[in-house]
Write a protein that holds these residues in place. Structure first.
Motif, short mmCIF file in Angstrom:
data_model
loop_
_atom_site.label_atom_id
_atom_site.label_comp_id
_atom_site.label_asym_id
_atom_site.label_seq_id
_atom_site.Cartn_x
_atom_site.Cartn_y
_atom_site.Cartn_z
N PRO A 43 47.97 -31.62 -12.62
CA PRO A 43 47.67 -32.96 -11.82
C PRO A 43 47.00 -32.64 -10.41
N ASN A 44 46.11 -33.56 -10.25
CA ASN A 44 45.60 -33.60 -8.92
C ASN A 44 46.50 -34.52 -8.10
N GLN A 45 46.80 -33.72 -6.87
CA GLN A 45 47.98 -34.12 -6.20
C GLN A 45 47.76 -35.57 -5.62
N TRP A 46 46.60 -36.29 -5.59
CA TRP A 46 46.43 -37.55 -4.93
C TRP A 46 46.41 -38.45 -6.05
N LYS A 47 46.25 -38.03 -7.23
CA LYS A 47 46.14 -39.14 -8.39
C LYS A 47 47.04 -38.94 -9.68
N HIS A 48 47.46 -37.79 -10.05
CA HIS A 48 48.09 -38.02 -11.25
C HIS A 48 49.66 -37.47 -11.12
N ASP A 49 50.64 -38.04 -11.79
CA ASP A 49 52.10 -37.58 -11.72
C ASP A 49 52.30 -36.53 -12.81
N ALA A 50 51.43 -36.51 -13.72
CA ALA A 50 51.82 -35.47 -14.80
C ALA A 50 50.27 -34.61 -15.08
N GLY A 51 50.67 -33.28 -15.71
CA GLY A 51 49.53 -32.39 -16.20
C GLY A 51 49.26 -32.99 -17.78
N LEU A 52 48.24 -32.37 -18.09
CA LEU A 52 47.76 -32.71 -19.52
C LEU A 52 47.51 -31.27 -20.12
N ARG A 53 48.24 -31.17 -21.50
CA ARG A 53 48.22 -30.22 -22.04
C ARG A 53 47.34 -30.54 -23.71
N ILE A 54 46.24 -29.98 -23.79
CA ILE A 54 45.73 -30.33 -24.99
C ILE A 54 45.46 -29.16 -26.10
N SER A 55 46.19 -29.14 -27.04
CA SER A 55 46.20 -28.16 -28.22
C SER A 55 45.44 -28.31 -29.41
N TYR A 56 44.52 -27.73 -29.75
CA TYR A 56 43.71 -27.67 -30.88
C TYR A 56 44.11 -26.88 -31.71
N SER A 57 43.68 -27.46 -33.08
CA SER A 57 44.10 -26.79 -34.43
C SER A 57 42.89 -26.70 -35.20
N GLY A 58 42.79 -25.39 -35.98
CA GLY A 58 41.63 -25.36 -36.69
C GLY A 58 40.13 -25.25 -35.90
N VAL A 59 40.48 -24.56 -34.82
CA VAL A 59 39.06 -24.32 -33.94
C VAL A 59 38.02 -23.44 -34.71
N ARG A 84 34.92 -26.93 -31.06
CA ARG A 84 35.02 -27.90 -32.33
C ARG A 84 36.17 -27.55 -33.09
N CYS A 85 36.84 -28.40 -33.59
CA CYS A 85 38.10 -28.00 -34.23
C CYS A 85 38.47 -29.29 -35.46
N GLU A 86 39.61 -29.04 -36.05
CA GLU A 86 40.00 -30.07 -37.11
C GLU A 86 40.62 -31.16 -36.35
N ASP A 87 41.49 -30.76 -35.27
CA ASP A 87 42.09 -32.10 -34.49
C ASP A 87 42.51 -31.38 -33.30
N LEU A 88 42.87 -32.23 -32.58
CA LEU A 88 43.71 -32.06 -31.14
C LEU A 88 44.74 -33.00 -30.87
N LYS A 89 45.80 -32.31 -29.96
CA LYS A 89 46.78 -33.15 -29.59
C LYS A 89 46.95 -32.93 -28.21
N ALA A 90 46.62 -34.35 -27.23
CA ALA A 90 47.04 -34.55 -26.09
C ALA A 90 48.11 -34.98 -25.54
N VAL A 91 48.91 -33.93 -24.78
CA VAL A 91 50.30 -34.64 -24.32
C VAL A 91 50.17 -34.45 -22.79
N TRP A 92 50.63 -35.39 -22.13
CA TRP A 92 50.65 -35.69 -20.82
C TRP A 92 52.25 -35.13 -20.42
N GLU A 93 52.30 -34.01 -19.52
CA GLU A 93 53.57 -33.34 -19.24
C GLU A 93 53.86 -33.65 -17.71
N ASP A 94 55.11 -33.98 -17.61
CA ASP A 94 55.74 -34.17 -16.06
C ASP A 94 55.38 -33.18 -15.20
N ALA A 95 54.83 -33.30 -14.01
CA ALA A 95 54.73 -32.34 -13.02
C ALA A 95 55.71 -31.49 -12.36
N GLY A 96 56.99 -32.49 -12.45
CA GLY A 96 58.10 -31.86 -11.75
C GLY A 96 58.76 -30.65 -12.51
#
Length: 153
Positions: free
Chosen positions: A79-95, A141-153
């Motif tokens: 996260p950007n310390q001035w904007k976000h309260d969580a980070g982001l993890r993007i998992s790609y399948s079938g890349v 380029r992938c089959e699909d992706l999953k984006a999950v916001w994860e708590d920065a704490g």
């Protein structure tokens, strides 16, 4: 990117998702489930203050490429310390394709941060996800992706 504008302009970055958001309803149903959910999230492109789920200004922190030929890839953003309260993890399948192209034009920034991203359906199925960073661009380029916001704490 085809619809998103993310450019260096007169000493600053200019970003504009409006053309993409106007086109998204036309191809949204062609996107795989996870990509459609992420691209369609109303907060994803809401650039205004107070929106901690907008991707703009997230900081690229890790790239994890599978070495077992599974076709999995993970991108992590803190996260950007001035904007976000969580980070982001993007998992790609079938890349099928993954690249990072560096411009090396903005050498005064310590980390690459997200300007904006664009997810489009691919003609062979799946999707293409392009992420414009302050000093690079990522294409997956992938089959699909999953984006999950994860708590920065």
């Amino acid at each position: 990117m085809k619809y998103i504008t993310a450019v260096w302009d007169d000493g600053g970055f200019y970003v504009d998702p409006r053309a993409y958001l106007a086109e998204l309803p036309k191809f949204r149903d062609q996107l795989p489930d996870g990509a459609r959910e992420f691209a369609s999230d109303p907060a994803h492109y809401a650039l205004g203050h107070g929106n901690s789920r907008c991707v703009k200004d997230l900081e690229l922190s890790a790239v994890r490429v599978a070495t077992d030929k599974s076709g999995n890839l993970i991108l992590e953003f803190t996260p950007n310390q001035w904007k976000h309260d969580a980070g982001l993890r993007i998992s790609y399948s079938g890349v099928k394709h993954f690249s990072i192209d560096y411009a090396h034009a903005i050498d005064w920034m310590l980390v690459d941060t997200v300007l904006l991203d664009e997810i489009l359906p691919h003609e062979d199925g799946g999707c293409t996800h392009e992420i414009a960073l302050t000093d690079a661009s990522i294409t997956v380029r992938c089959e699909d992706l999953k984006a999950v916001w994860e708590d920065a704490g």
